[in-house]
Motif scaffolding. Structure first.
Motif, PDB file in Angstrom:
ATOM      1  N   SER A 119       1.058  -1.357  -0.015  1.00  0.00           N
ATOM      2  CA  SER A 119      -0.149  -0.164   0.068  1.00  0.00           C
ATOM      3  C   SER A 119       0.447   1.505   0.634  1.00  0.00           C
ATOM      4  O   SER A 119       2.213   1.095   0.910  1.00  0.00           O
ATOM      5  N   GLN A 122       0.994   5.647   3.963  1.00  0.00           N
ATOM      6  CA  GLN A 122       2.144   4.822   5.609  1.00  0.00           C
ATOM      7  C   GLN A 122       1.540   4.449   6.990  1.00  0.00           C
ATOM      8  O   GLN A 122       2.029   3.743   7.453  1.00  0.00           O
ATOM      9  N   THR A 142       5.166  -0.261   1.985  1.00  0.00           N
ATOM     10  CA  THR A 142       4.613   0.855   1.573  1.00  0.00           C
ATOM     11  C   THR A 142       5.141   1.939   0.604  1.00  0.00           C
ATOM     12  O   THR A 142       4.951   3.087   0.277  1.00  0.00           O
TER      13      THR A 142
END
Length: 254
Positions: A119, A122, A142
């Motif tokens: 992803s 954060q 991330t």
């Protein structure tokens, strides 16, 4: 005469016959002549045989992997609703899975198995923790900025673990593009993929669903193939269209 006096028989050199691969055989044939046309023909034959051998071996490996059960879960993050729903399912809230008729093996993997999350958000790790997904089974990266990099950033984790079959979780509207990109990138490496679609609450005319078009699938499919061949994913060109994804505070993956 010396040989007869000493009682020794002259040494006979044995000719060893070794097996050669088709690529080596093509290379030997190419070196046997100095003709430019023969060199071109031999080079072309070598490349053809080599690429065919590579493709066939990858297909065999993928077929074997697809017959195995998934051993890890990969969550394609980037959408807040998707991440929260995935976290709930992974945290043991299995009512939605039971309603969909998900098998016991998949339900067990989602509840107890190793989870990788890709992803751009954060704080996605905090979302997972809040729903009961512990650090002992969770790995978060991330660095992704889009669907293609959702996969490319996780390849090293999957390879290090020796994964052959991955269960991928993503939104229902995102499934077609995610499946195409995943089967090119992971499938090209011999890693099989299965998918669990996550129901979304976005209306049919929402921007997220309207932008999941065939040209967008073709674009990401081409980028996935480019990465597989060259290691280049062209994600940096997204700065021109989505500059907010490249900032630390507002990174998103669609």
């Amino acid at each position: 005469v010396i040989g007869h006096r000493s009682g020794r028989r002259p040494a006979v050199r044995e000719r060893r016959v070794t097996s050669r691969t088709p690529i080596e055989a093509c290379g030997t044939a190419m070196l046997a002549t100095g003709s430019p046309s023969a060199w071109r023909l031999g080079l072309g034959a070598t490349l053809l045989v080599g690429s065919t051998h590579l493709v066939v071996s990858k297909c065999i490996r993928y077929r074997r992997a697809s017959q195995e059960r998934p051993t890890v879960v990969l969550v394609l993050g980037g959408d807040r609703e998707r991440e929260l729903t995935a976290a709930k399912l992974l945290g043991g809230h299995s009512q939605a899975l039971e309603a969909r008729g998900v098998s016991d093996d998949v339900r067990t993997l989602l509840r107890d198995g190793t989870v990788y999350v890709s992803s751009g958000h954060q704080d996605v790790e905090h979302v997972m923790h809040a729903q009961g997904v512990g650090d002992s089974r969770l790995t978060v990266d991330t660095a992704a900025v889009d669907t293609v990099t959702n996969y490319t950033t996780m390849v090293r984790y999957l390879r290090d673990r020796g994964c052959n079959h991955v269960l991928v979780m993503t939104s229902d509207y995102h499934l077609k593009r995610a499946r195409l990109v995943g089967r090119i990138i992971l499938g090209g490496l011999g890693i099989a993929t299965s998918f669990v679609p996550i129901a979304s609450s976005y209306p049919a005319d929402s921007r997220r669903k309207r932008t999941e078009t065939l040209p967008r699938c073709a674009r990401d499919g081409a980028r996935a193939l480019l990465w597989l061949l060259t290691g280049v994913h062209l994600a940096s060109f997204g700065r021109l269209v989505h500059p907010e994804r490249f900032t630390q505070s507002q990174s998103k993956c669609e």
